[in-house]
Design a protein around this motif. Structure first.
Motif, PDB file in Angstrom:
ATOM      1  N   LEU B 347       0.855  -1.189   0.000  1.00 47.92           N
ATOM      2  CA  LEU B 347       0.000   0.000   0.000  1.00 47.92           C
ATOM      3  C   LEU B 347       0.887   1.233   0.000  1.00 47.92           C
ATOM      4  O   LEU B 347       1.773   1.356   0.846  1.00 47.92           O
ATOM      5  N   SER B 348       0.673   2.145  -0.968  1.00 47.47           N
ATOM      6  CA  SER B 348       1.456   3.387  -0.923  1.00 47.47           C
ATOM      7  C   SER B 348       0.524   4.593  -1.020  1.00 47.47           C
ATOM      8  O   SER B 348      -0.492   4.545  -1.704  1.00 47.47           O
ATOM      9  N   ALA B 364       5.712  17.112   1.618  1.00 48.02           N
ATOM     10  CA  ALA B 364       4.772  16.102   1.147  1.00 48.02           C
ATOM     11  C   ALA B 364       4.884  14.820   1.972  1.00 48.02           C
ATOM     12  O   ALA B 364       5.940  14.501   2.512  1.00 48.02           O
ATOM     13  N   ILE B 365       3.764  14.122   2.057  1.00 41.16           N
ATOM     14  CA  ILE B 365       3.731  12.862   2.792  1.00 41.16           C
ATOM     15  C   ILE B 365       3.813  11.722   1.781  1.00 41.16           C
ATOM     16  O   ILE B 365       3.100  11.753   0.780  1.00 41.16           O
ATOM     17  N   ALA B 366       4.652  10.755   2.027  1.00 45.11           N
ATOM     18  CA  ALA B 366       4.704   9.581   1.158  1.00 45.11           C
ATOM     19  C   ALA B 366       5.131   8.398   1.996  1.00 45.11           C
ATOM     20  O   ALA B 366       6.032   8.504   2.822  1.00 45.11           O
ATOM     21  N   PHE B 367       4.444   7.298   1.894  1.00 44.95           N
ATOM     22  CA  PHE B 367       4.886   6.099   2.611  1.00 44.95           C
ATOM     23  C   PHE B 367       4.422   4.852   1.880  1.00 44.95           C
ATOM     24  O   PHE B 367       3.530   4.907   1.021  1.00 44.95           O
ATOM     25  N   GLU B 368       5.049   3.760   2.225  1.00 42.98           N
ATOM     26  CA  GLU B 368       4.671   2.490   1.637  1.00 42.98           C
ATOM     27  C   GLU B 368       4.665   1.454   2.745  1.00 42.98           C
ATOM     28  O   GLU B 368       5.506   1.481   3.638  1.00 42.98           O
ATOM     29  N   LEU B 369       3.674   0.566   2.717  1.00 42.42           N
ATOM     30  CA  LEU B 369       3.487  -0.391   3.803  1.00 42.42           C
ATOM     31  C   LEU B 369       3.300  -1.780   3.237  1.00 42.42           C
ATOM     32  O   LEU B 369       2.648  -1.962   2.204  1.00 42.42           O
ATOM     33  N   THR B 370       3.882  -2.763   3.905  1.00 42.62           N
ATOM     34  CA  THR B 370       3.605  -4.158   3.539  1.00 42.62           C
ATOM     35  C   THR B 370       3.148  -4.898   4.787  1.00 42.62           C
ATOM     36  O   THR B 370       3.154  -4.336   5.885  1.00 42.62           O
TER      37      THR B 370
END
Lengths: 564, 565
Positions: B347-348, B364-370
């Protein structure tokens, strides 16, 4: 839960009836005039059908040329027009009565609102209160405009007609009169039926609407949990159930109106057959020998008019039931539980130049007598002093503010402002969540600072750091503050509310957590404003903020008490 | 009226079409029953008139010494028949038509709900507004006029007038024709005028009601401030003015209806007189017999009963139209093909700007989740946490790909048509508790089928509600919601949490999960839930990180603070 709600308590219905009676009493003159016009309209109808019967008789039986009977045609037209006009006058008068009765009731509600403690208001849904003032009062229109006059006319009109019929043929009048004692009986029957059905109907309907609204309200949740299809099935099933339940009761309720219909039909049919046989000479006893086509036709034409007012009454019965239900909702709120004594007009402060004093003696506060939250409290504050209350949530900070504002009676002891009970003099109260109305910045300031000029408004807004925000907009002070305060931060809204207080100073200012959850910039402006405000009034603030505490001349630290 | 309405009143036509499509047979039966009742009433009077005139003439002839035969039994039987058919007709007409209206409204309710389901999420969010909701039901109630007060009465009136004209034409062709043409033309003409005039006032009236409602709500909400300042009365003057407007509009509306009634009764009276004159003239010319002449007059006289209520019923036109138009856009189905979204692996989120989130291009906000990772999104109230949660739940989807924010599932942006499928993969605890008016069981198993009760009790025990649920009067089947048991904020919160525990999804999204739950209990619950959800993607949005949260290690536990961005 279904068992409890079906059991009906008839006390609201009783209170509703009383309220309606009181309102109708004040409109008595208009309503009686309406009944009078209705009675005259009946006379016009009698004349109209008298002329038609005479005309027919003289042309068909007496073989006179129609042209010679022109006066009866003119009489018919005249009585026709007067009947229509008199009915219109009746409607006009009863509509006016209804308009005034509803205006009267609304004035009573507004007056009760003024006497109800603000605290009691906050515990009610504003939407429900608004519905009461608007929809519930509107629902009473039919009662005054239609039902009330018809109640008298349902007696008066048949009486007038039966007298006329009696003059021409007492036996036909007897037919009608035979139905007459049955009519009050059926009215009661219809009435009871209609009322019972209406109450059940109303409840069922409310429950159905409640279910539908609940599912619509939670539609986002239903979608998130993929339960919307199930909900749709449920909505449809509920509607079908409702229909089946309602139809079961309607089957009975409609029977009573069918009985009325039956009597009308049977009376007309038996009068027609009786007159027919009498004219033929088959009946010789009683007044039958005197019957002519004139009197026969006249009586036949009057028979439907005899029953019409009753039919109308049964049709208007639901107006009555709706009005009683609505009045039953309203009546309890006209007598607020905790009356607050408020000056009706804006109180002129006589202490403007003098120092104000707030004193409390052995004051205990709380909502119920057996559970005091804090106290006894003794304090003495004069203009220029600031009291800060702190403590855990639920320890009674807001309760003390409510008591000092006069919204909540002291459990014991007393609070006085300038040696007078609290509430006699206007003060300022700033709740945690400021009140924002739908309108412009100027409207929002004016609503609590009616005497402020636009220049003062601008100055105060600049002082609170809102100058740029407002001046940058095209309409300045007249630009709209969005309804839910969208686009403005909580801090900006708090500053707007504070601006009102700066614009209309009062000897006592109460504030509930004025700096809680504010951004740093807003907080700074609020603190500056508090400092500016302090010399001119008594400030009582509930807060945990160290900077607010620094303003305090007196402090109260509330600790939670064990219940009991 | 209905013919020209097709073009102009699209809202009205939309709902009417639904009725005509689904209830054709019932409408025809209802109409026939209504006609039977009206014609019986007219027949009863007409036949009675015929009978007494015929007997009067025969009676005179007999006295004069001639032998005349008159069959009195057949018309007598007819009179009795009409008396009965009128009663029976009325009873079944009312029964049938009420049943039909309830069916129609049930159909409308379903249509509306279906339309609301299809409404995009951002439009739906305004449905939390209780004002909007109560207007919705009021509008729905108004729609029952469509059949009961507009469609059936007009059609019955037109039908009765035509049948009466045919009946008159049977004896005098010209009189029948003239009667039909004048009656229909004057009727349609006048009622078009009435609908035209009242439509405007009805709409105005409805708007004034809304305005007064808004002001009175504000008035109640401002009591704390107004009462302290002794300014209630001055604020009420504005309210009083709008209430006065309501009264005047309503009076105007009723006066239009009363005027229509005046016109109708004068027209009807004139018809009776005109038919009387023509019939009596025909009698003198010996083209019509005396009994028939009186019969025709009384038949027209009998029409009064039907016409009397018509103006009041047609007067509902404006109100019905207003409601029909307001509901129509909500009931419209949006035919969008739903697309499936692939199984979530990664999910990003990228967010550079959003009107409700405090961040800029630079921050800016940016993240990636597994799977197995937990993200804490912190920020004070008003910083845009809930907006972030809505974006991740697919409730807020950018209009185009060049937007300043984006949600990517396995690297592919989520499309609006995929939201339903996306919702199957997430469990989202919204900031506001959402307890529907239903049993505890239904609340917990929302959208699930065949859930084992054992599972429910386990979920309840994880949020420490099992003891509470056991002591409820009906256990799992106790009623909750507005009309049911009172829940504290903390209990409602925990029910919403338990609801999530029953779902097998890869992403768990929690917006302020411990609202209303005190610190110690929050910690205990968190420990259990964290254990339960360790394998999943977990996103928690909170105003501050509680002490019992695991430390940020940027492996399993991440933190983003919206205030600092």
């Amino acid at each position: 839960m279904s068992d409890e709600s079906i059991a009906t308590d008839n006390s609201p219905a009783k209170a509703g009836r009383l309220l309606l009676k009181q309102l109708a009493g004040k409109q008595r003159n208009r309503l009686l005039l309406a009944v009078g016009a209705g009675g005259l309209a009946t006379l016009a109808v009698i004349v109209q059908w008298y002329a038609l019967a005479t005309l027919t008789y003289s042309v068909i039986i007496q073989q006179q040329p129609l042209i010679e009977q022109i006066r009866f045609i003119i009489l018919m037209i005249l009585s026709l027009i007067s009947h229509a006009v008199l009915t219109r006058v009746q409607e006009h008068l009863s509509q006016l009565a209804s308009l005034h009765a509803r205006a009267d009731l609304r004035a009573q509600i507004l007056s009760a609102w003024r006497q109800t403690s603000a605290l009691e208001h906050t515990q009610r849904s504003p939407g429900a209160a608004a519905s009461q003032l608007i929809e519930d009062v509107e629902a009473m229109d039919g009662f005054f405009a239609r039902f009330w006059p018809q109640q008298s006319l349902a007696l008066l009109t048949p009486l007038l007609i039966v007298i006329v019929v009696f003059y021409y043929n007492w036996l036909a009048a007897l037919f009608l009169l035979l139905a007459a004692p049955l009519i009050p009986f059926f009215m009661v029957l219809v009435g009871m039926g209609a009322e019972g059905v209406n109450q059940r109907f109303f409840k069922q309907r409310q429950r159905l609407a409640g279910h539908f609204l609940d599912r619509v309200k939670h539609l986002t949740t239903l979608k998130l949990f993929a339960a919307e299809a199930a909900a749709l099935t449920e909505v449809n099933a509920r509607s079908q159930d409702y229909r089946q339940v309602v139809m079961k009761t309607l089957k009975l309720a409609f029977l009573s109106s069918a009985v009325l219909e039956f009597f009308t039909s049977v009376a007309i049919a038996s009068i027609a057959i009786y007159i027919g046989f009498a004219l033929l000479g088959s009946i010789t006893w009683g007044p039958a020998a005197d019957i002519t086509l004139f009197s026969g036709l006249f009586i036949l034409l009057l028979a439907p008019e005899f029953f019409q007012p009753l039919r109308n009454l049964s049709q208007f019965y639901h107006d009555r039931a709706a009005a009683i239900a609505a009045a039953g909702h309203i009546a309890p709120y006209l007598r607020p539980e905790s009356r607050v004594q408020r000056a009706e007009a804006d109180f002129q402060t006589s202490t403007e130049s003098k120092l104000a004093h707030l004193t409390s003696l052995q004051l205990t506060i709380g909502y119920t007598a057996d559970k005091a939250l804090q106290g006894p409290l003794n304090m003495e504050l004069t203009t220029g002093q600031c009291l800060v209350i702190s403590g855990a949530s639920g320890s009674g900070k807001t309760t003390l503010l409510h008591t000092l504002a006069g919204y909540l009676p002291a459990l014991s002891g007393s609070v006085m402002l300038n040696q007078r009970p609290i509430g006699t003099e206007p003060i300022r109260y700033l709740p945690q969540k400021p009140w924002i109305i739908h309108g412009s910045w100027a409207d929002n300031l004016q609503v609590l600072a009616p005497k402020a000029t636009r220049k003062q408004m601008q100055a105060v807004l600049v002082q609170l750091g809102l100058g740029n925000l407002i001046l940058s907009r095209n309409n300045g002070l007249d630009s709209q503050v969005n309804e839910h305060g969208e686009g403005l931060s909580g801090g900006q809204l708090q500053r707007l509310a504070l601006a009102r207080i700066l614009l209309s100073p009062a000897p006592l200012v109460l504030m509930d957590e004025p700096t809680a959850s504010l951004d740093a910039q807003s907080r700074q402006y609020v603190l500056t404003a508090l400092t500016a405000l302090k010399p001119n009034c008594i400030l009582v603030i509930s807060s945990h903020d160290a900077d607010v505490l620094a303003l305090a001349d007196q402090r109260l630290l509330f600790t939670e008490r064990e219940a009991g | 009226m209905f013919l020209h309405s097709k073009k102009h009143d699209s809202g009205m036509w939309f709902w009417l079409k639904k009725v005509l499509d689904n209830q054709q047979k019932r409408i025809v039966i209802g109409l026939l029953l209504a006609l039977l009742t009206t014609l019986s009433a007219m027949g009863l009077l007409a036949l009675s008139g015929w009978l007494i005139t015929a007997t009067a003439i025969t009676g005179l002839a007999i006295t004069a010494g001639s032998v005349v035969l008159l069959d009195i039994y057949r018309p007598g039987g007819g009179i009795r028949f009409f008396a009965l058919s009128r009663t029976v007709g009325r009873y079944f007409e009312r029964l049938h038509n009420h049943d039909m209206v309830l069916r129609v409204i049930a159909g409308f309710r379903g249509t509306l709900f279906r339309g609301l389901i299809d409404l995009p999420a951002h439009q739906l969010r305004s449905t939390r507004d209780s004002e909007w909701l109560s207007r919705l039901t009021a509008d729905l109630d108004n729609l029952d006029s469509l059949v009961l007060r507009l469609l059936l009465p007009t059609m019955t009136a037109i039908g009765s007038v035509l049948l009466l004209a045919i009946f008159i034409g049977f004896f005098s062709f010209a009189l029948g024709w003239v009667f039909a043409v004048i009656a229909l033309l004057s009727g349609i003409g006048y009622f078009s005028l009435l609908t035209h005039k009242t439509a405007h006032i009805s709409a105005l009236y409805a708007e004034q009601i809304n305005c007064a409602r808004l002001v009175s709500i504000e008035h109640i909400q401002g009591q704390l401030e107004l009462q302290a300042a002794h300014l209630q009365h001055s604020h009420q003057t504005q309210l009083e003015a709008s209430l006065k407007q309501i009264g005047l509009s309503q009076l105007r509306l009723n006066q239009h209806i009363a005027n229509a009634q005046l016109m109708v009764s004068i027209c009807h009276g004139l018809f009776v007189i005109a038919v009387a004159i023509v019939a009596l003239l025909a009698y003198q010319n010996t083209t019509m017999s005396g009994p028939v002449a009186v019969m025709l007059v009384l038949a027209v006289f009998g029409l009064a009963e039907l016409l009397q209520n018509l103006p009041g019923q047609i007067g509902q036109w404006g109100k019905t139209r207003y409601s029909a138009e307001r509901l129509r856009p909500l009931a419209q189905r949006q035919h969008t093909q739903q697309l499936a979204v692939s199984q979530l692996e990664r999910l990003s989120v990228m967010l550079a700007a959003h009107p409700k989130v405090t961040c800029t291009m630079e921050t800016a906000i940016a993240f990636e989740l597994t799977a197995g990772q937990c993200l804490l999104l912190a920020g004070r109230s008003g910083s845009g946490k809930s907006t972030m949660a809505n974006i991740m739940a697919g409730l807020e989807i950018p209009d185009s790909s060049i937007s300043h924010y984006q949600l990517l599932i396995n690297g592919i942006p989520l499309k609006a048509e995929q939201t339903a499928s996306w919702h199957q993969q997430i469990a989202y605890l919204t900031q506001q508790n959402s307890i529907i008016a239903a049993t505890l069981y239904s609340n917990l198993t929302l959208g699930l089928e065949h859930v084992d009760e054992q599972q429910l009790w386990q979920a309840l025990s994880l949020v420490e509600l099992d003891d509470w649920a056991k002591q409820l009067p009906k256990g799992l089947h106790s009623w909750l919601g507005d009309t049911g048991s009172q829940l504290s904020g903390g209990q409602a919160r925990r029910i919403c949490l338990a609801r999530l525990l029953l779902r097998e999804t890869k992403l768990i999204l929690l917006d302020e999960p411990f609202n209303g739950i005190d610190g110690e209990m929050a910690e205990r619950i968190w420990q259990r839930l964290y254990l339960q959800w360790q394998e999943k993607m977990l996103i928690v949005l909170m105003h501050e990180q509680p002490a019992f949260f695991p430390a940020v290690d940027n492996q399993q536990m991440f933190e983003i603070n919206l205030d600092q961005s």
